[in-house]
Design an enzyme around this catalytic site. Structure first.
Site, mmCIF file in Angstrom:
data_model
loop_
_atom_site.group_PDB
_atom_site.id
_atom_site.type_symbol
_atom_site.label_atom_id
_atom_site.label_comp_id
_atom_site.label_asym_id
_atom_site.label_seq_id
_atom_site.Cartn_x
_atom_site.Cartn_y
_atom_site.Cartn_z
ATOM 1 N N GLY A 1 10.627 109.702 32.178
ATOM 2 C CA GLY A 1 9.922 108.563 31.615
ATOM 3 C C GLY A 1 9.994 108.549 30.108
ATOM 4 O O GLY A 1 10.645 109.398 29.490
ATOM 5 N N GLY B 1 8.323 108.548 26.158
ATOM 6 C CA GLY B 1 7.250 109.209 25.431
ATOM 7 C C GLY B 1 6.021 108.337 25.307
ATOM 8 O O GLY B 1 4.887 108.825 25.392
ATOM 9 N N GLU B 2 6.247 107.038 25.130
ATOM 10 C CA GLU B 2 5.126 106.114 24.946
ATOM 11 C C GLU B 2 4.237 106.029 26.181
ATOM 12 O O GLU B 2 3.036 105.738 26.065
ATOM 13 C CB GLU B 2 5.652 104.709 24.607
ATOM 14 C CG GLU B 2 6.351 104.589 23.266
ATOM 15 C CD GLU B 2 7.796 105.060 23.308
ATOM 16 O OE1 GLU B 2 8.449 105.046 22.258
ATOM 17 O OE2 GLU B 2 8.263 105.434 24.403
ATOM 18 N N VAL C 1 4.582 108.324 29.643
ATOM 19 C CA VAL C 1 4.208 109.605 30.254
ATOM 20 C C VAL C 1 4.032 110.710 29.224
ATOM 21 O O VAL C 1 3.254 111.649 29.432
ATOM 22 C CB VAL C 1 5.237 110.023 31.333
ATOM 23 C CG1 VAL C 1 5.224 109.039 32.480
ATOM 24 C CG2 VAL C 1 6.632 110.152 30.766
ATOM 25 N N GLY C 2 4.733 110.625 28.083
ATOM 26 C CA GLY C 2 4.544 111.626 27.033
ATOM 27 C C GLY C 2 3.134 111.602 26.471
ATOM 28 O O GLY C 2 2.536 112.646 26.190
ATOM 29 N N GLU D 1 8.886 122.134 17.041
ATOM 30 C CA GLU D 1 10.144 122.346 16.319
ATOM 31 C C GLU D 1 10.655 120.970 15.958
ATOM 32 O O GLU D 1 11.122 120.221 16.816
ATOM 33 C CB GLU D 1 11.123 123.135 17.196
ATOM 34 C CG GLU D 1 12.329 123.661 16.424
ATOM 35 C CD GLU D 1 13.526 122.753 16.553
ATOM 36 O OE1 GLU D 1 13.704 121.905 15.631
ATOM 37 O OE2 GLU D 1 14.264 122.860 17.528
#
Length: 472
Positions: free
Chosen positions: A200, A202-203, A205-206, A244
């Protein structure tokens, strides 16, 4: 065209309950190669609850059990090493020589962590206390597209070693390689619920992963902009974090550097992964008196670099991963030209001999101004900025004049002199007289806005630990 429409949750491949999908293209030919379905928040929530429940039992397993799991995963990945290499080249466009080396190193991480586990100091006793290291719990992992397998392995191996469970959001752009990896993981017969993977954006499920109260730690590799967002999300529940992030790494040529020997290393670093590398040495600091010689050697060396099909063993520079990244790099090159930097080679547009593929011309700018956008911001493409300096003190000041501090490179005929200079650079990693160290699993991570924490071997295990003191 391959369809990726399943997550991996609780040891099962589960069909994604969404009609939203993304089409992936071969960056070399621009042909459609896959469609990936994008998960819903509910599916991420399911994976997190599964990982939290599994942690209760998995955290109590023996070291021998976990060592056996690490060995099985290694063995299964090793069987399918060539397939993993081919898929990475197909969907990312990284050169096959780079991909082959990186894939082998990633798979061997499971053996390296297994070896570390044999002597890891989980318990330390003295007369009146016992100090215990224990797994942090559920680890949420968000990884980028530029070294997919390496980041999967570098998070999964230490997490399993410590008895942690994981929920991973891989990049949407590596769906084929991720699917092949998950099939290997499944065949390795690891305990259900230890590794859960949700496809999915990032907006969507992240965001759930970084905010969820059942997630105890976040490991993120990616841009500084996204890292700041994750930092904010994690602060709501005081999660442990390993970040990172981006880099704008200096390569410093000291006065006594042998330029003919050094320039190939300079370009190897600057154009590593076709420039799509956070550690790329994209700022080249050169003694003012030697700028003309450096320019000549750069042009001669770049002309010899083969650009093109990443499946060709001789190719050194492949395409950008997609049209969006190609456009981003073009915008930076345009900015450098408009701001007055001297264009030594490369420039705007696709490499002329290719009608298809996201091939950026290997570009070099000569920059007299440290404040230029191309000098200060991470470009993530094959663009090198050459900056003249008058004295070594000025070179040091210029090297440290950045928001970032991930990597740096120092070249000198005097290794002791290079070491003394390297100690003063504010960077998480400094390489001396090489673009690729042979060190085994050294700590990797950044200072300043390049991140928090360190990964690599034992340091990865430390990053996923909580420390408990029992006192008498």
């Amino acid at each position: 065209m391959k369809i990726i429409d399943q997550n991996y949750i609780n040891g099962e491949f589960k069909t994604i309950d969404s009609s939203k999908r993304l089409t992936l293209k071969n960056p070399t030919t621009e042909e459609d190669i896959a469609q990936i379905y994008l998960s819903t928040p509910a599916e991420m929530d399911e994976a997190i609850h599964c990982a939290a429940t599994t942690f209760e039992s998995f955290s109590q397993t023996s070291i021998d059990t976990r060592m056996d799991i690490l060995q099985r995963i290694h063995d299964e990945l090793h069987k399918y090493e060539e397939e993993l290499i081919d898929l990475a080249v197909l969907e990312f466009g990284a050169t096959i020589t780079t991909t082959r080396r990186r894939t082998k190193n990633a798979i061997n991480l499971f053996l390296a962590i297994k070896e570390e586990l044999k002597s890891y100091d989980f318990i330390k006793k003295d007369d009146y206390s016992i100090t215990i290291k224990e797994g942090v719990g559920v680890i949420g992992v968000i990884i980028p597209w530029n070294a997919n397998l390496a980041h999967l392995c570098s998070n999964i191996a230490p997490a399993i070693a410590l008895g942690c469970t994981l929920v991973i959001k891989p990049s949407e752009f590596n769906a084929l390689e991720t699917q092949a990896f998950l099939e290997c993981l499944h065949r390795a017969n690891i305990p259900k619920g230890v590794v859960n993977v949700v496809h999915g954006t990032g907006e969507v499920v992240g965001e759930i992963l970084t905010k969820h109260p059942l997630v105890n730690a976040i490991s993120f590799i990616g841009s500084t902009k996204t890292g700041k967002r994750i930092f904010e999300n994690c602060s709501k529940t005081i999660k442990r974090m390993t970040l990172e992030l981006g880099g704008k790494s200096p390569t410093v040529l000291l006065e006594d550097a042998n330029l003919a020997e050094v320039i190939p290393h300079v370009l190897s670093s600057a154009y590593s992964n076709s420039g799509q590398a956070c550690h790329a040495g994209s700022r080249l600091l050169v003694p003012k008196a030697k700028v003309n010689e450096v320019k000549r050697l750069l042009l001669e060396t770049i002309q010899k670099l083969k650009i093109g099909d990443p499946k060709n063993e001789e190719t050194k520079i492949g395409p950008m991963i997609n049209q969006t990244q190609f456009n981003t790099v073009q915008d930076y090159i345009k900015s450098g030209i408009e701001e007055g930097a001297q264009l030594l080679c490369g420039g705007l547009g696709r490499v002329q001999e290719f009608e298809k593929g996201y091939f950026v011309k290997p570009t070099v700018f000569i920059c007299q101004d440290q404040t230029l956008k191309i000098v200060q911001e991470e470009i993530f493409g094959p663009v090198l900025c050459v900056l003249p300096y008058e004295s070594e003190q000025e070179a040091l000041n210029m090297a440290n004049d950045t928001l970032f501090g991930l990597s740096a490179y120092v070249f000198s005929s005097d290794e002791t002199k290079a070491y003394e200079f390297a100690k003063q650079i504010r960077s998480g990693r400094v390489l001396i007289n090489t673009a690729a160290s042979k060190a085994k699993n050294p700590p990797f991570g950044g200072m300043k806005q390049s991140g928090l924490g360190r990964m690599g071997g034992r340091y990865s295990m430390d990053a996923f630990c909580e420390i408990k003191s029992i006192l008498f």
